[in-house]
Design a protein around this motif. Structure first.
Motif, PDB file in Angstrom:
ATOM      1  N   UNK A 171       0.848  -1.200   0.000  1.00 31.03           N
ATOM      2  CA  UNK A 171       0.000   0.000   0.000  1.00 31.03           C
ATOM      3  C   UNK A 171       0.880   1.246   0.000  1.00 31.03           C
ATOM      4  N   UNK A 172       0.524   2.210  -0.857  1.00 32.49           N
ATOM      5  CA  UNK A 172       1.321   3.424  -0.974  1.00 32.49           C
ATOM      6  C   UNK A 172       1.269   4.247   0.308  1.00 32.49           C
ATOM      7  N   UNK A 173       2.381   4.882   0.619  1.00 31.99           N
ATOM      8  CA  UNK A 173       2.469   5.757   1.779  1.00 31.99           C
ATOM      9  C   UNK A 173       2.391   7.202   1.309  1.00 31.99           C
ATOM     10  N   UNK A 174       1.279   7.859   1.615  1.00 29.64           N
ATOM     11  CA  UNK A 174       1.080   9.252   1.209  1.00 29.64           C
ATOM     12  C   UNK A 174       1.230  10.216   2.375  1.00 29.64           C
ATOM     13  N   UNK A 175       1.827   9.752   3.467  1.00 34.17           N
ATOM     14  CA  UNK A 175       1.921  10.569   4.676  1.00 34.17           C
ATOM     15  C   UNK A 175       2.799  11.804   4.488  1.00 34.17           C
ATOM     16  N   UNK A 176       3.634  11.813   3.455  1.00 34.61           N
ATOM     17  CA  UNK A 176       4.476  12.984   3.219  1.00 34.61           C
ATOM     18  C   UNK A 176       3.684  14.140   2.610  1.00 34.61           C
ATOM     19  N   UNK A 177       2.436  13.893   2.247  1.00 35.43           N
ATOM     20  CA  UNK A 177       1.569  14.935   1.702  1.00 35.43           C
ATOM     21  C   UNK A 177       0.608  15.390   2.799  1.00 35.43           C
TER      22      UNK A 177
ATOM     23  N   UNK B 118      -3.564   3.714  -2.981  1.00 38.91           N
ATOM     24  CA  UNK B 118      -2.898   3.163  -4.163  1.00 38.91           C
ATOM     25  C   UNK B 118      -3.440   3.731  -5.475  1.00 38.91           C
ATOM     26  N   UNK B 119      -4.468   4.587  -5.398  1.00 39.65           N
ATOM     27  CA  UNK B 119      -5.028   5.167  -6.615  1.00 39.65           C
ATOM     28  C   UNK B 119      -4.903   6.689  -6.571  1.00 39.65           C
ATOM     29  N   UNK B 120      -5.100   7.328  -7.700  1.00 37.46           N
ATOM     30  CA  UNK B 120      -4.979   8.780  -7.796  1.00 37.46           C
ATOM     31  C   UNK B 120      -5.966   9.462  -6.852  1.00 37.46           C
ATOM     32  N   UNK B 121      -5.470  10.456  -6.141  1.00 36.25           N
ATOM     33  CA  UNK B 121      -6.296  11.266  -5.255  1.00 36.25           C
ATOM     34  C   UNK B 121      -6.574  12.603  -5.953  1.00 36.25           C
ATOM     35  N   UNK B 122      -7.851  12.915  -6.149  1.00 39.22           N
ATOM     36  CA  UNK B 122      -8.268  14.145  -6.818  1.00 39.22           C
ATOM     37  C   UNK B 122      -8.893  15.077  -5.794  1.00 39.22           C
TER      38      UNK B 122
ATOM     39  N   UNK C 239       1.519   6.507  -8.082  1.00 34.14           N
ATOM     40  CA  UNK C 239       2.365   5.795  -9.046  1.00 34.14           C
ATOM     41  C   UNK C 239       2.884   6.782 -10.087  1.00 34.14           C
ATOM     42  N   UNK C 240       3.660   7.733  -9.620  1.00 37.50           N
ATOM     43  CA  UNK C 240       4.205   8.761 -10.490  1.00 37.50           C
ATOM     44  C   UNK C 240       5.457   8.293 -11.205  1.00 37.50           C
ATOM     45  N   UNK C 241       6.226   9.230 -11.742  1.00 37.51           N
ATOM     46  CA  UNK C 241       7.468   8.856 -12.424  1.00 37.51           C
ATOM     47  C   UNK C 241       8.388   8.035 -11.537  1.00 37.51           C
ATOM     48  N   UNK C 242       8.983   7.010 -12.132  1.00 35.65           N
ATOM     49  CA  UNK C 242       9.873   6.095 -11.398  1.00 35.65           C
ATOM     50  C   UNK C 242       9.151   5.378 -10.266  1.00 35.65           C
ATOM     51  N   UNK C 243       7.810   5.326 -10.352  1.00 34.93           N
ATOM     52  CA  UNK C 243       7.037   4.607  -9.350  1.00 34.93           C
ATOM     53  C   UNK C 243       6.894   5.332  -8.036  1.00 34.93           C
ATOM     54  N   UNK C 244       7.276   6.608  -7.993  1.00 35.35           N
ATOM     55  CA  UNK C 244       7.207   7.377  -6.756  1.00 35.35           C
ATOM     56  C   UNK C 244       5.994   8.313  -6.776  1.00 35.35           C
ATOM     57  N   UNK C 245       5.388   8.577  -5.619  1.00 44.30           N
ATOM     58  CA  UNK C 245       4.237   9.484  -5.571  1.00 44.30           C
ATOM     59  C   UNK C 245       4.614  10.883  -6.043  1.00 44.30           C
TER      60      UNK C 245
ATOM     61  N   UNK D  38      -1.473  21.430 -16.616  1.00 43.86           N
ATOM     62  CA  UNK D  38      -0.339  20.548 -16.347  1.00 43.86           C
ATOM     63  C   UNK D  38      -0.815  19.137 -15.993  1.00 43.86           C
ATOM     64  N   UNK D  39      -1.893  19.050 -15.233  1.00 48.34           N
ATOM     65  CA  UNK D  39      -2.419  17.731 -14.860  1.00 48.34           C
ATOM     66  C   UNK D  39      -2.928  16.997 -16.088  1.00 48.34           C
ATOM     67  N   UNK D  40      -3.621  17.710 -16.981  1.00 50.45           N
ATOM     68  CA  UNK D  40      -4.110  17.078 -18.203  1.00 50.45           C
ATOM     69  C   UNK D  40      -2.954  16.517 -19.032  1.00 50.45           C
ATOM     70  N   UNK D  41      -1.899  17.295 -19.186  1.00 49.59           N
ATOM     71  CA  UNK D  41      -0.742  16.830 -19.952  1.00 49.59           C
ATOM     72  C   UNK D  41      -0.121  15.608 -19.271  1.00 49.59           C
ATOM     73  N   UNK D  42       0.000  15.668 -17.971  1.00 47.91           N
ATOM     74  CA  UNK D  42       0.573  14.536 -17.228  1.00 47.91           C
ATOM     75  C   UNK D  42      -0.243  13.261 -17.435  1.00 47.91           C
ATOM     76  N   UNK D  43      -1.567  13.368 -17.292  1.00 47.08           N
ATOM     77  CA  UNK D  43      -2.410  12.176 -17.426  1.00 47.08           C
ATOM     78  C   UNK D  43      -2.369  11.631 -18.848  1.00 47.08           C
ATOM     79  N   UNK D  44      -2.347  12.530 -19.840  1.00 47.28           N
ATOM     80  CA  UNK D  44      -2.276  12.091 -21.232  1.00 47.28           C
ATOM     81  C   UNK D  44      -0.963  11.377 -21.510  1.00 47.28           C
ATOM     82  N   UNK D  45       0.131  11.929 -21.008  1.00 48.74           N
ATOM     83  CA  UNK D  45       1.426  11.317 -21.258  1.00 48.74           C
ATOM     84  C   UNK D  45       1.621  10.051 -20.426  1.00 48.74           C
ATOM     85  N   UNK D  46       1.005   9.997 -19.275  1.00 56.02           N
ATOM     86  CA  UNK D  46       1.094   8.790 -18.441  1.00 56.02           C
ATOM     87  C   UNK D  46       0.454   7.593 -19.138  1.00 56.02           C
ATOM     88  N   UNK D  47      -0.645   7.849 -19.843  1.00 54.38           N
ATOM     89  CA  UNK D  47      -1.419   6.770 -20.453  1.00 54.38           C
ATOM     90  C   UNK D  47      -1.191   6.620 -21.949  1.00 54.38           C
ATOM     91  N   UNK D  48      -0.631   7.658 -22.580  1.00 53.52           N
ATOM     92  CA  UNK D  48      -0.492   7.639 -24.025  1.00 53.52           C
ATOM     93  C   UNK D  48      -1.817   7.827 -24.741  1.00 53.52           C
TER      94      UNK D  48
END
Length: 235
Positions: free
Chosen positions: A1-7, A19-23, A78-84, A92-102
Motif C-alpha cells: 500500500x502506498x504511503x502518502x503521509x508525506x503529503x 494506491x489510486x490517484x487522489x483528486x 504511481x508517479x514517475x519512477x514509481x514514486x508518488x 499541467x495535470x491534463x498533460x501529465x495524465x495524457x502522457x502517463x497513459x499515451x
C-alpha cells in the motif's frame, strides 16, 4: 500500500485507497477538466470535494499541495519512477495524465505540440477571460452598475476568443480534427460553464458560433463527460 503521509493534505482528506490517484476538486469549469479526463482514461481515482464556501482551498493542508490555493490538484501514488507525485494547475495535470497513459494526445510530435497550443489557448485565454466576464456579469453587477466597461471589456474579448474557436472548429469534429484530446477537455467545460453558471449565452451571442456550440454538445454527450461533470459529488 502506498504511503502518502508525506503529503499534509491527506491529514485533512484521508485516502481511503492510497494506491489510486487522489483528486482534490469541485465541479467547476477548471475542476471538471480532470474528472472528465480521468473518466475518459479509465484511471482509478478517489475524489475529495474542496468546499469553496468555507475556503478549504485556502487551508494550510490544501496549500501544501497547491501553493496557489486553487483547485484542482492531484496526488498520483504511481508517479514517475514509481514514486508518488503531487500536481496542480489543470493544464499541467491534463498533460501529465495524457502522457502517463499515451491517450487523449496525438502520438506524433507535431500533433502533440499542436494539441498543447490549444490547451495553452484555453489556459491563457478562455479561462481567464470567461472567468472575469462571469465575475463582473454574474457575481458583481452591483459593483459595476455605473461603469459598464469591465463587463464590456471581458464580454468582447470572450466573444473574440469564441470567434477563434469557431474558425478552428468549422468542418472539424474536435479541435484536433477527428481525435478527441485534452484540448477539447480543457475548453468545452468553460463554454458550457459560461452558459450554465453565468447565464451568459445571450450576452456572449452563442447563437453566432454554431460550430462551437455543436462541438460543446458533442463533448457534453460523451458518457465520461456526463459522469465527470458531477464529480466530486455532494456528500
Amino acid at each position: 500500500m502506498a504511503d502518502l503521509s508525506s503529503f499534509p493534505i491527506t491529514s485533512r482528506w484521508p485516502a481511503k485507497n492510497p494506491d489510486i490517484i487522489q483528486l482534490y476538486s469541485l465541479p467547476t469549469p477548471n475542476g471538471v477538466k480532470i474528472s472528465i479526463a480521468l473518466e475518459e482514461l479509465g484511471l482509478p481515482y478517489e475524489a475529495h470535494r474542496i468546499a469553496f464556501d468555507s475556503n478549504e482551498q485556502k487551508s494550510p493542508e490544501f496549500v501544501s499541495l497547491n501553493p496557489n490555493g486553487r483547485i484542482p490538484a492531484i496526488i498520483d501514488p504511481n508517479g514517475p519512477d514509481g514514486k508518488p507525485i503531487g500536481l496542480f494547475e489543470s493544464g499541467a495535470i491534463l498533460v501529465y495524465l495524457a502522457e502517463k497513459t499515451g491517450k487523449l494526445i496525438p502520438s506524433d510530435a507535431s500533433g502533440r505540440y499542436e494539441t498543447l497550443c490549444w490547451v495553452m489557448f484555453q489556459m491563457g485565454g478562455i479561462g481567464p477571460m470567461f472567468g472575469q466576464f462571469g465575475h463582473f456579469f454574474k457575481w458583481a453587477p452591483e459593483k459595476v452598475a455605473n461603469n459598464p466597461y469591465p463587463v464590456e471589456r471581458y464580454r468582447d474579448e470572450s466573444k473574440r476568443l469564441l470567434g477563434v474557436l469557431e474558425a478552428r472548429l468549422e468542418g472539424r469534429q474536435w479541435l484536433m480534427g477527428d481525435e478527441y484530446t485534452i484540448a477539447d477537455i480543457a475548453t468545452f467545460p468553460w463554454i458550457e460553464g459560461a452558459r450554465k453558471f453565468y447565464g451568459g449565452a445571450e450576452v456572449l451571442d452563442y447563437k453566432s458560433f454554431p460550430s462551437v456550440m455543436a462541438w460543446v454538445e458533442r463533448g457534453l454527450a460523451r458518457p465520461a463527460a456526463q459522469r465527470g461533470l458531477e464529480i466530486p459529488k455532494k456528500e
